[in-house]
Design a protein around this motif. Structure first.
Motif, PDB file in Angstrom:
ATOM      1  N   SER A 157       0.760  -1.081  -0.039  1.00  0.00           N
ATOM      2  CA  SER A 157      -0.022  -0.009   0.168  1.00  0.00           C
ATOM      3  C   SER A 157       0.971   1.209  -0.072  1.00  0.00           C
ATOM      4  O   SER A 157       0.602   2.242  -0.901  1.00  0.00           O
ATOM      5  CB  SER A 157      -0.724   0.163   1.181  1.00  0.00           C
ATOM      6  OG  SER A 157      -1.825  -0.940   1.067  1.00  0.00           O
ATOM      7  N   SER A 158       1.745   1.413   1.034  1.00  0.00           N
ATOM      8  CA  SER A 158       2.697   2.767   0.968  1.00  0.00           C
ATOM      9  C   SER A 158       3.453   2.469  -0.321  1.00  0.00           C
ATOM     10  O   SER A 158       3.748   3.817  -0.876  1.00  0.00           O
ATOM     11  CB  SER A 158       3.865   2.243   1.912  1.00  0.00           C
ATOM     12  OG  SER A 158       4.729   3.244   2.273  1.00  0.00           O
ATOM     13  N   GLU A 159       4.206   1.411  -0.807  1.00  0.00           N
ATOM     14  CA  GLU A 159       5.086   1.693  -2.200  1.00  0.00           C
ATOM     15  C   GLU A 159       3.937   2.285  -3.209  1.00  0.00           C
ATOM     16  O   GLU A 159       4.350   3.130  -4.131  1.00  0.00           O
ATOM     17  CB  GLU A 159       5.441   0.359  -2.428  1.00  0.00           C
ATOM     18  CG  GLU A 159       6.490   0.017  -1.354  1.00  0.00           C
ATOM     19  CD  GLU A 159       7.280  -1.583  -1.875  1.00  0.00           C
ATOM     20  OE1 GLU A 159       8.373  -1.789  -1.037  1.00  0.00           O
ATOM     21  OE2 GLU A 159       6.679  -2.065  -2.792  1.00  0.00           O
ATOM     22  N   VAL A 160       2.925   1.685  -3.282  1.00  0.00           N
ATOM     23  CA  VAL A 160       1.862   2.082  -4.327  1.00  0.00           C
ATOM     24  C   VAL A 160       1.629   3.472  -4.357  1.00  0.00           C
ATOM     25  O   VAL A 160       1.444   4.128  -5.325  1.00  0.00           O
ATOM     26  CB  VAL A 160       0.344   1.114  -4.483  1.00  0.00           C
ATOM     27  CG1 VAL A 160      -0.487   1.776  -5.400  1.00  0.00           C
ATOM     28  CG2 VAL A 160       0.787  -0.464  -4.946  1.00  0.00           C
ATOM     29  N   ARG A 161       1.414   3.971  -3.092  1.00  0.00           N
ATOM     30  CA  ARG A 161       0.837   5.316  -2.860  1.00  0.00           C
ATOM     31  C   ARG A 161       1.932   6.201  -3.242  1.00  0.00           C
ATOM     32  O   ARG A 161       1.772   7.350  -4.059  1.00  0.00           O
ATOM     33  CB  ARG A 161       0.494   5.753  -1.488  1.00  0.00           C
ATOM     34  CG  ARG A 161       0.038   7.268  -1.177  1.00  0.00           C
ATOM     35  CD  ARG A 161       0.202   7.740   0.203  1.00  0.00           C
ATOM     36  NE  ARG A 161       1.688   7.842   0.364  1.00  0.00           N
ATOM     37  CZ  ARG A 161       1.962   9.111  -0.381  1.00  0.00           C
ATOM     38  NH1 ARG A 161       1.073  10.372  -0.822  1.00  0.00           N
ATOM     39  NH2 ARG A 161       3.391   9.568  -0.118  1.00  0.00           N
ATOM     40  N   GLU A 162       3.200   5.984  -3.208  1.00  0.00           N
ATOM     41  CA  GLU A 162       4.355   6.634  -3.509  1.00  0.00           C
ATOM     42  C   GLU A 162       4.681   6.830  -5.023  1.00  0.00           C
ATOM     43  O   GLU A 162       4.865   7.827  -5.602  1.00  0.00           O
ATOM     44  CB  GLU A 162       5.574   6.411  -2.764  1.00  0.00           C
ATOM     45  CG  GLU A 162       5.877   6.395  -1.541  1.00  0.00           C
ATOM     46  CD  GLU A 162       6.918   5.775  -0.764  1.00  0.00           C
ATOM     47  OE1 GLU A 162       8.166   5.261  -1.295  1.00  0.00           O
ATOM     48  OE2 GLU A 162       7.159   5.895   0.438  1.00  0.00           O
ATOM     49  N   ILE A 163       4.345   5.516  -5.809  1.00  0.00           N
ATOM     50  CA  ILE A 163       4.706   5.330  -7.235  1.00  0.00           C
ATOM     51  C   ILE A 163       3.559   6.208  -7.842  1.00  0.00           C
ATOM     52  O   ILE A 163       3.926   6.962  -8.712  1.00  0.00           O
ATOM     53  CB  ILE A 163       4.489   3.911  -7.610  1.00  0.00           C
ATOM     54  CG1 ILE A 163       5.620   3.101  -7.092  1.00  0.00           C
ATOM     55  CG2 ILE A 163       4.470   3.882  -9.144  1.00  0.00           C
ATOM     56  CD1 ILE A 163       5.634   1.765  -7.082  1.00  0.00           C
ATOM     57  N   VAL A 164       2.392   6.130  -7.362  1.00  0.00           N
ATOM     58  CA  VAL A 164       1.004   6.966  -8.071  1.00  0.00           C
ATOM     59  C   VAL A 164       1.313   8.328  -7.821  1.00  0.00           C
ATOM     60  O   VAL A 164       1.186   9.312  -8.654  1.00  0.00           O
ATOM     61  CB  VAL A 164      -0.073   6.392  -7.387  1.00  0.00           C
ATOM     62  CG1 VAL A 164      -1.387   7.344  -7.909  1.00  0.00           C
ATOM     63  CG2 VAL A 164      -0.474   4.855  -7.564  1.00  0.00           C
TER      64      VAL A 164
END
Length: 308
Positions: A157-164
């Motif tokens: 979840s944290s990684e996806v937020r940063e990428i988006v």
């Protein structure tokens, strides 16, 4: 008649003019801003309240909500409050070990720059959805199914937020991503029973391991205690034998000294003591010396235990 008709026409014209100029009156809500366009190009922004601008086609406005948290749903849709419909094809993702999982997620965001949000992209909310889907599948593809189903959910979840967020910043669309939440991560419906069996087997394995460790932890101190007890008993026994041997040595040395002083008496005494130990109930003993002389010995008299 012509005067009445003229009056009616004038009234209609006035009404039309009022309606036309009334198109320039607009209201902006507490969480919104209005972007004013003059001849189709952005000119300025107005805040909450009632405002007016020149009528179309001279000016127009676009209302943008800049405070409300928006969301995009991935893998499911909200039909009504408390009721949801699954989007199976959209929810499926491939893991690193070749398994398929069904992922339902929600991305929460708000508008950080209303001008870019309104004029940079035709459909910014769809862009948020597609960017999140892409980042989510890319992150899941880097992990095994066990990691996704257990410990790695929050990390993903944290990684996806940063990428988006980085993607949207590169597109310059004026959107701030608040959070990406993985609502549900499960195996696909056709194989969920098999996954349950595997998980149950793993749980049984962990349980057996824990029980074995518990047994070992209980047994080891007990065995160590028994071993220590045996060692202490052995040491005590060794010490006892050493003391006994030391005492016997001292006794032997003392007898030796007596023997050196009076060999015959000491020898006779030792024989009598030995006979007393070997024949504890005998009170009279017959002896035969070197000259074949028979002698009767009364132990009580010899040891001073009876009358002469």
């Amino acid at each position: 008649m012509s005067t009445k008709r003229s009056t009616i026409l004038l009234t209609i014209l006035i009404v039309l003019v009022v309606i036309y100029f009334g198109t320039g009156v607009y209201q902006v809500g507490p969480s919104e801003v209005a972007l004013i366009k003059t001849f189709g190009k952005y000119s300025h922004t107005t805040g909450p309240g009632i405002h007016a601008h020149a009528p179309y086609p001279f000016q127009s406005h676009v209302i943008v909500d800049v405070q409300t948290v928006r969301k995009q749903e991935i893998g499911f849709r909200t039909v009504r409050p408390g009721q949801y419909a699954s989007e199976e094809e959209e929810a499926l993702a491939l893991t690193e070990d070749g398994n398929i999982v069904s992922v339902e997620a929600v991305v929460q965001f708000r508008v950080s720059d209303p001008i870019k949000f309104a004029f940079k992209v035709d459909n910014p909310e769809a862009l948020v959805k597609f960017s999140t889907e892409s980042a989510l599948r890319e992150r899941i593809a880097r992990r095994t199914v066990d990691e996704i189903l257990t410990a790695e959910r929050d990390t993903v979840s944290s990684e996806v937020r940063e990428i988006v967020q980085k993607l949207l910043d590169s597109y310059d669309v004026g959107i701030y991503v608040i959070n990406v939440l993985l609502q549900e991560v499960v195996p696909p419906a056709p194989v969920i029973s098999a996954f349950d069996d595997v998980n149950n087997a793993k749980q049984d394995k962990e349980r057996y391991i824990n029980e074995a460790l518990k047994y070992a932890n209980n047994l080891i101190p007990k065995v160590e205690g028994e071993a220590k007890k045996i060692i202490l008993e052995a040491e005590a026994y060794a010490q006892e034998k050493i003391l006994q041997a030391t005492g016997e040595t001292q006794r032997f040395l003392s007898i030796l000294n007596e023997y050196k002083k009076a060999p015959k008496i000491t020898e006779t005494r030792l024989r009598i003591e030995t006979l007393e130990q070997v024949l504890p109930k005998a009170r009279t003993i017959i002896t035969l010396d070197d000259s074949q002389k028979i002698t009767f010995l009364n132990l009580d008299n010899l040891l001073g235990g009876g009358s002469k």
